[in-house]
Design a protein around this motif. Structure first.
Motif, PDB file in Angstrom:
ATOM      1  N   TYR A   3     -21.349 -77.338 -48.688  1.00 62.62           N
ATOM      2  CA  TYR A   3     -21.585 -75.907 -48.891  1.00 62.62           C
ATOM      3  C   TYR A   3     -22.564 -75.373 -47.850  1.00 62.62           C
ATOM      4  N   THR A   4     -23.562 -76.177 -47.496  1.00 67.78           N
ATOM      5  CA  THR A   4     -24.510 -75.770 -46.454  1.00 67.78           C
ATOM      6  C   THR A   4     -23.780 -75.547 -45.131  1.00 67.78           C
ATOM      7  N   HIS A   5     -22.851 -76.444 -44.808  1.00 66.02           N
ATOM      8  CA  HIS A   5     -22.072 -76.273 -43.572  1.00 66.02           C
ATOM      9  C   HIS A   5     -21.234 -75.001 -43.633  1.00 66.02           C
ATOM     10  N   ALA A   6     -20.589 -74.762 -44.784  1.00 65.86           N
ATOM     11  CA  ALA A   6     -19.774 -73.547 -44.938  1.00 65.86           C
ATOM     12  C   ALA A   6     -20.647 -72.301 -44.805  1.00 65.86           C
ATOM     13  N   ARG A   7     -21.861 -72.375 -45.322  1.00 65.41           N
ATOM     14  CA  ARG A   7     -22.810 -71.249 -45.203  1.00 65.41           C
ATOM     15  C   ARG A   7     -23.113 -70.974 -43.730  1.00 65.41           C
ATOM     16  N   ALA A  38     -29.879 -80.700 -44.624  1.00 65.44           N
ATOM     17  CA  ALA A  38     -29.281 -79.556 -45.327  1.00 65.44           C
ATOM     18  C   ALA A  38     -30.334 -78.806 -46.145  1.00 65.44           C
ATOM     19  N   LYS A  39     -31.242 -79.553 -46.778  1.00 71.42           N
ATOM     20  CA  LYS A  39     -32.322 -78.904 -47.542  1.00 71.42           C
ATOM     21  C   LYS A  39     -33.222 -78.088 -46.617  1.00 71.42           C
ATOM     22  N   ILE A  40     -33.561 -78.666 -45.470  1.00 72.87           N
ATOM     23  CA  ILE A  40     -34.436 -77.962 -44.522  1.00 72.87           C
ATOM     24  C   ILE A  40     -33.742 -76.708 -43.996  1.00 72.87           C
ATOM     25  N   TYR A  41     -32.433 -76.818 -43.720  1.00 68.69           N
ATOM     26  CA  TYR A  41     -31.710 -75.633 -43.243  1.00 68.69           C
ATOM     27  C   TYR A  41     -31.703 -74.543 -44.311  1.00 68.69           C
ATOM     28  N   ASN A  42     -31.466 -74.926 -45.557  1.00 69.87           N
ATOM     29  CA  ASN A  42     -31.415 -73.919 -46.625  1.00 69.87           C
ATOM     30  C   ASN A  42     -32.758 -73.235 -46.819  1.00 69.87           C
ATOM     31  N   ALA A  73     -22.724 -85.870 -38.753  1.00 71.55           N
ATOM     32  CA  ALA A  73     -23.285 -86.844 -39.693  1.00 71.55           C
ATOM     33  C   ALA A  73     -22.306 -87.112 -40.833  1.00 71.55           C
ATOM     34  N   MET A  74     -21.709 -86.060 -41.357  1.00 70.14           N
ATOM     35  CA  MET A  74     -20.752 -86.238 -42.461  1.00 70.14           C
ATOM     36  C   MET A  74     -19.498 -86.963 -41.973  1.00 70.14           C
ATOM     37  N   LYS A  75     -19.086 -86.704 -40.741  1.00 66.54           N
ATOM     38  CA  LYS A  75     -17.929 -87.400 -40.182  1.00 66.54           C
ATOM     39  C   LYS A  75     -18.199 -88.899 -40.117  1.00 66.54           C
ATOM     40  N   LEU A  76     -19.448 -89.273 -39.827  1.00 65.42           N
ATOM     41  CA  LEU A  76     -19.795 -90.700 -39.798  1.00 65.42           C
ATOM     42  C   LEU A  76     -19.684 -91.334 -41.183  1.00 65.42           C
ATOM     43  N   LEU A  77     -19.733 -90.513 -42.222  1.00 68.10           N
ATOM     44  CA  LEU A  77     -19.536 -90.997 -43.594  1.00 68.10           C
ATOM     45  C   LEU A  77     -18.070 -90.882 -44.016  1.00 68.10           C
ATOM     46  N   GLY A  78     -17.234 -90.413 -43.108  1.00 70.62           N
ATOM     47  CA  GLY A  78     -15.823 -90.213 -43.442  1.00 70.62           C
ATOM     48  C   GLY A  78     -15.580 -88.963 -44.263  1.00 70.62           C
ATOM     49  N   ILE A  79     -16.533 -88.028 -44.246  1.00 74.99           N
ATOM     50  CA  ILE A  79     -16.444 -86.825 -45.083  1.00 74.99           C
ATOM     51  C   ILE A  79     -16.166 -85.612 -44.210  1.00 74.99           C
ATOM     52  N   LYS A  80     -15.157 -84.831 -44.605  1.00 73.20           N
ATOM     53  CA  LYS A  80     -14.858 -83.577 -43.918  1.00 73.20           C
ATOM     54  C   LYS A  80     -15.756 -82.470 -44.450  1.00 73.20           C
ATOM     55  N   VAL A  81     -16.082 -81.523 -43.581  1.00 76.81           N
ATOM     56  CA  VAL A  81     -16.850 -80.356 -44.022  1.00 76.81           C
ATOM     57  C   VAL A  81     -15.977 -79.116 -43.838  1.00 76.81           C
ATOM     58  N   PRO A  82     -15.796 -78.316 -44.886  1.00 77.21           N
ATOM     59  CA  PRO A  82     -14.937 -77.135 -44.770  1.00 77.21           C
ATOM     60  C   PRO A  82     -15.606 -76.014 -43.983  1.00 77.21           C
ATOM     61  N   GLU A  83     -14.779 -75.181 -43.385  1.00 76.07           N
ATOM     62  CA  GLU A  83     -15.290 -74.003 -42.678  1.00 76.07           C
ATOM     63  C   GLU A  83     -15.762 -72.950 -43.667  1.00 76.07           C
ATOM     64  N   ARG A  84     -15.116 -72.919 -44.822  1.00 74.63           N
ATOM     65  CA  ARG A  84     -15.539 -71.982 -45.864  1.00 74.63           C
ATOM     66  C   ARG A  84     -15.213 -72.579 -47.222  1.00 74.63           C
TER      67      ARG A  84
END
Length: 587
Positions: A475-479, A537-541, A575-586
């Motif tokens: 969600y932070t990435h989507a934000r 993500a916490k620091i960015y938020n 970083a999430m890609k290194l965990l095999g996790i996709k991050v959505p654009e929205r």
């Protein structure tokens, strides 16, 4: 922070007339309750200064502040020298280090590493334990690749043995010709169904024999169904055409099912090995070991190795009838893999119940002087428990991987629709989003824990979309993507000269990413990446809530914050890609 290390070497030489090495210097991130960004631990230097840690820290701090334009101030807390680094340095880091495409891209180190993971049995579908194995192995491979290694991802499939014959026999006896097509079941689920049926029939026959007066041990040996399974295995090893044909058919059902699950999990392999091809390997290594005097023969003709001097025990490496044991084929397979790839390191991702086995295997290969033996490593991970207890495949009490994935997607759907933010998504976009969020939740839950720790899988906790979770980071990435979609970055030059604390904290965190990748690679631990990206993500938020971006006080601040957001999004994504996790654009 090489410049601080170099200046500290210089300070100790100048102040105390002593040459120290880089290994003597311990740099840490300054604790949040103290002023500064970088901390030098001064305790080790007191043996040269002959002064208290505080006085030593003060003297080194004064030297560094006068010697380095990047150090704007310092404070000493006991034996910790906390350095404040200038805003100009951090701003320069953002523009010249973090924003360029080369950030956190390691140069090839000239070394290759094989990561072997998954290693399923072809008598049942993948379950929660396999999920942890696959996600851990794939993530470790991605992290090593990011650290500069050439990585070979392999899967050694256990496709032969008595357990495989149990499923085959049960299908023969009770299957009535069922196929994945006729039942609509995935092939691995269909074969797993007959593994459970075999176990039920076996237990029933044991009870009948015990009622007839046999002991439990005798009943287990004499049950007709286990004798038939053993006979089938002998027929398979003798090359019986009918048995081999059934074996191939049922294995192909399983492989089709596995491929679907692997795709959903987002894991892949470069090379598959099959135990049906490797189970006879290793006998020539036994002969070699006998010649070298590493192994010895007992009177019955069996071959052993004495590892008591290594704190292990005597280990059988070949039976008296000349047949292999597991360690025999593992020696042969290790040699085969090395012959194929000549890798510098070979990592086995296998649960900690096999710790002893791998100690024995690696010790034997080292004693034999095998090439590549020094690079062998067992990435031992803790088992996954359920709140109700341990999982048992033959009793059908496992958390099935496919069911788990579906459950995660459904939960993601419920949570996302409750937030009311997907009204303008197409149906395909929604389904992709639910899969992305659901898998993000599952993967992050399993990878944020140190691999060596036993893991209690609590379904309710794993689908909590708040707090220390994958969806929070997604969600932070989507934000960030939402912010960047509403304003254009114009120019790439430095637009500010001073930083707010929230901005500085964010840049400091971003600069740590290359070092975090290396630390995770050295420790084979995706948890290091997972916990880093959560903190980022916490620091960015916090930055997002404290400092207006689109309504910034002036255009310079707006452009700076947009670029800081872009850098944060890039690092979160990687970083999430290194965990095999996709991050959505929205979302």
């Amino acid at each position: 922070m090489d410049f601080i290390i170099e200046a500290t070497l210089k300070a100790v030489k100048h102040l105390y007339n002593t040459d120290i090495t880089i290994a003597d210097i311990n740099l840490q991130e300054t604790r949040k309750e103290f002023e500064g960004q970088v901390t030098v631990v001064t305790f080790p230097f007191t043996r040269f200064s002959k002064k208290s840690p505080e006085q030593t820290g003060k003297e080194i701090g004064e030297f560094l502040q006068s010697d380095l334009k990047e150090v704007s101030g310092f404070n000493v807390i006991k034996g910790f020298l906390n350095l404040s680094i200038t805003d100009h340095y951090w701003i320069n880091q953002l523009y010249n280090e973090i924003l360029p495409d080369s950030f956190a891209v390691a140069k090839p180190n000239g070394k290759s590493v094989m990561v072997e993971y998954s290693s399923p049995n072809t008598n049942k579908p993948l379950h929660l334990g396999h999920v942890r194995n696959n996600l851990l192995g794939f993530s470790v491979a991605e992290i090593l690749d990011a650290a500069g290694y050439k990585v070979i991802k392999t899967n050694l499939v256990n496709d032969r043995g008595i357990h495989i014959c149990k499923s085959m026999l049960a299908w023969q006896k009770f299957g009535a010709g069922e196929t994945p097509e006729s039942t609509g079941m995935k092939g691995d689920h269909l074969v797993g169904k007959y593994y459970v049926i075999f176990d039920k029939e076996y237990k029933k026959q044991i009870e009948e024999l015990k009622a007839g007066g046999q002991t439990e041990d005798d009943a287990k040996k004499n049950a007709p169904v286990i004798k038939e399974a053993q006979q089938m295995l002998q027929q398979w090893e003798a090359g019986n055409e009918q048995v081999i044909s059934l074996w191939k058919t049922m294995n192909n059902w399983v492989y089709t099912g596995f491929a679907d699950t692997y795709k959903k999990l987002g894991v892949a392999f470069d090379k598959f090995y099959y135990e049906s091809d490797t189970y006879l390997l290793g006998k020539d290594i036994v002969d070699e070991g006998l010649e070298k005097g590493v192994f010895f023969k007992k009177d019955d003709g069996s071959v052993w190795i004495d590892l008591t001097a290594e704190g292990l025990d005597e280990k059988l490496v070949l039976r008296s009838d000349g047949t292999s044991v597991y360690i025999t084929q593992d020696m042969g397979t290790a040699q085969l893999k090395y012959n194929d790839f000549h890798m510098d390191k070979s990592i086995y991702v296998v649960g900690n119940e096999q710790d002893y086995h791998f100690k024995v295997l690696f010790t034997i290969l080292n004693k034999l002087g095998k090439e590549g033996a020094a690079g062998l490593y067992h990435l031992s991970y803790g088992m996954v428990d359920l709140p109700s207890g341990k999982m048992k495949s033959r009793e059908g009490t496992v958390v099935d991987a496919d069911d788990l994935i579906e459950q995660m997607e459904n939960t993601a759907k419920e949570q996302t629709e409750a937030m009311g933010k997907v009204a303008d998504f197409s149906e395909d976009e929604k389904q992709e989003l639910y899969h992305t969020i659901g898998m993000g939740a599952l993967k992050y839950f399993l990878l944020k824990v140190d691999p060596k720790k036993r893991l209690l899988f609590n379904p309710e906790e794993s689908v909590d979309f708040q707090g220390h979770t994958g969806p929070f980071i997604q969600y932070t990435h989507a934000r960030i993507r939402s912010v960047l979609s509403r304003a254009q970055i114009t120019g790439t030059g430095m637009t500010v000269t001073e930083l707010a604390p929230e901005e500085r904290d964010l840049i400091v965190s971003l600069t740590q990413f290359p070092g975090i990748i290396q630390t995770a690679a050295d420790g084979y631990s995706p948890a290091i990446i997972a916990n880093y990206v959560y903190e980022l993500a916490k620091i960015y938020n916090k930055f997002y809530h404290e400092k207006s971006i689109l309504q910034a006080e002036d255009e310079s601040a707006k452009q700076f914050r947009l670029q800081l957001s872009a850098a944060s999004g890039k690092v979160i994504n990687k970083a999430m890609k290194l965990l095999g996790i996709k991050v959505p654009e929205r979302m």
